[in-house]
Scaffold this active site. Structure first.
Site, PDB file in Angstrom:
ATOM      1  N   GLU A 112     -18.191 -70.296 -12.117  1.00  0.00           N
ATOM      2  CA  GLU A 112     -17.449 -70.234 -10.876  1.00  0.00           C
ATOM      3  C   GLU A 112     -16.465 -69.058 -10.841  1.00  0.00           C
ATOM      4  OE1 GLU A 112     -15.594 -73.989  -8.610  1.00  0.00           O
ATOM      5  OE2 GLU A 112     -17.353 -74.258  -9.900  1.00  0.00           O
ATOM      6  N   ASP A 113     -15.838 -68.791 -11.967  1.00  0.00           N
ATOM      7  CA  ASP A 113     -14.717 -67.838 -11.953  1.00  0.00           C
ATOM      8  C   ASP A 113     -15.011 -66.481 -12.601  1.00  0.00           C
ATOM      9  OD1 ASP A 113     -13.400 -69.887 -10.816  1.00  0.00           O
ATOM     10  OD2 ASP A 113     -12.133 -70.388 -12.522  1.00  0.00           O
TER      11      ASP A 113
END
Ligand code: MN
Length: 477
Positions: free
Chosen positions: A75-76
């Protein structure tokens, strides 16, 4: 280095664990996050390490710990699920994927909230470890909340209290639940938190010396009576749990006997009962305080024998007696299951806990309507609790039978004291209206109002509201 400490904990629980995999995951997280920092100035990868350490502490298995190290990478960062699958295989990849799917459990209005809970339960049914990793993630976020703006801190703390804590409790994740709850309490009720922490500190100071003596004597009694392989721990009550208990006992600390207790952990079931008998033959038990949670476990599966005795110094001490296995289940719940499996010992996963999740998943398949979904949850996880919403969509968890009065005092004493009426689902409603799950409640206030009406005590269902109304009356006299 901190990674070494993680490896040390892992080795303790899993002697044959592959350290290279753990190091590889840590290096990947550090590389992928690079020099990015969190709001509190820590490097992002330190959060990943902290999550893994929480998981190791609760005896989660190795794939869960590694997935904890990797949990936010897809996600990051640039690191994709594909990359994770190539390096770590399908099991760890699917755990990381599950955490991503779970998303953030924010309650932005009824639809989103119900949807998030639904995601949580689907993830649970597929692999409970996903939820446990999510809880570890949340715990570290709670522990590093200070740097965030006031409003955000408050929202996250309420969310933790309303969503995570009841689920952790239901899964028997006792230790995690207590920590999540105390970390939320610090922000949701800062004054009460301070009061309780000070109270515990001074009570412990008073009891320290005689608890040490009773512990020593207990050890002596057990050894002399051929009970081998036992250990005795001191345990202090969690802050929020003490706070709630005090509310039930008119804030009288002298009526709460289990602020500090002694925990005796023995080898097998029959020794639990022998130990209870030995303690009773030495010290007189308090009437009505012997509880056999082994024969009759608590709804979340908790098992132990409890008793409170008088010592010769006229002090009372609570004992909790249990086997190693009961201890692991009480502290780590479902998380400890894999640990026992790996260690080659049998620990049947608590059937109550899994049956409950399965039942819920069956339910939700047939329920399209969000309101009905919340209703069905109420039947189990949130037994006898209702969920109502503020006009902004914040969720408030209250006991069944609560009224707008309870709602108002739950939000803030000032709102309760200046309340003049309420809107339930945009309709004017009497303050005695019994609220239902899914209701949106708006409290109308008038800052010139001089305080609550004495009759409200009878309309309120929660001790919180009743206590605050009575407190106000007293101050006015
Ligand atoms: Mn995270």
């Amino acid at each position: 280095m901190a990674i070494e400490e993680l490896l040390k904990t892992i080795s303790k629980n899993h002697p044959k664990a592959d350290h290279d995999m753990v190091r590889l995951a840590f290096d990947l997280a550090r590389e992928a996050h690079s020099s990015r920092k969190r709001a509190n100035g820590e490097f992002c990868y330190e959060h990943n390490l902290a999550v893994a350490r929480i998981l190791a502490d609760i005896k989660a298995d190795l794939p869960a710990i590694i997935a904890g190290l990797l949990h936010d990478l897809p996600e990051d960062t640039e690191c994709s699920l594909k990359d994770i699958e190539v390096d770590f295989g399908p099991e760890i990849c699917s755990l990381v994927e599950g955490i991503g799917k779970l998303g953030s459990l924010k309650y932005r209005g009824l639809d989103r909230y119900a949807e998030n809970l639904r995601n949580m339960f689907v993830a649970m049914a597929e692999d409970l470890r996903v939820v446990i990793i999510k809880f570890a993630d949340r715990l570290h976020n709670m522990e590093s909340l200070d740097a965030l703006p006031e409003k955000k801190k408050n929202r996250i703390a309420h969310e933790t209290m309303e969503i995570y804590v009841p689920i952790a409790n239901r899964l028997g994740l006792g230790k995690l639940k207590g920590k999540l709850e105390d970390n939320s309490f610090r922000y949701t009720q800062p004054e009460e938190y301070q009061w309780i922490s000070d109270l515990i500190k001074s009570e412990l100071e008073k009891k320290k010396e005689y608890l040490r003596r009773v512990k020593e004597q207990t050890g002596y009694i057990l050894s002399r009576n051929n009970i081998a392989d036992f250990r005795i721990q001191g345990r202090t009550k969690d802050l929020y749990s003490l706070y709630k208990k005090l509310q039930r006992y008119d804030n009288d600390i002298n009526r709460v006997y289990d602020i500090a207790a002694l925990r005796v952990i023995v080898k097998d079931l029959s020794q639990c009962y022998s130990c209870l008998g030995l303690l009773h033959s030495q010290w007189r038990p308090l009437k009505g305080r012997i509880k056999d949670y082994i024969a009759q476990p608590k709804p979340n599966g908790y098992q132990s024998l409890h008793t409170t005795v008088f010592t010769p110094e006229k002090e009372v001490v609570e004992f909790q007696i249990r086997t190693e296995q009961m201890h692991a289940e009480a502290e780590f719940g479902v998380a400890a299951h894999w640990y026992y499996k790996e260690a080659g010992r049998s620990m049947p996963i608590n059937s109550k806990q899994t049956a409950w999740v399965k039942e819920l998943v069956k339910w939700q398949k047939n329920i399209e309507d969000d309101r009905k979904y919340l209703e069905s949850l109420r039947l189990d996880v949130f037994q006898n609790r209702i969920f109502v919403f503020t006009p902004k969509g914040d969720v408030i968890n209250l006991p069944e039978g609560s009224t707008p009065i309870d709602f108002a005092y739950h939000v803030h004493s000032e709102i309760g004291n200046t309340c003049t009426g309420s809107l339930v689902n945009n309709q004017i409603a009497p303050l005695s209206t019994e609220l239902k799950s899914g209701d949106v409640v708006k409290i109308i206030t008038d800052k010139n109002r001089k305080g609550p009406n004495p009759d409200w005590v009878n309309m309120a269902r929660t001790n919180n509201a009743r206590g605050k109304i009575r407190g106000f009356m007293k101050r006015m006299q």
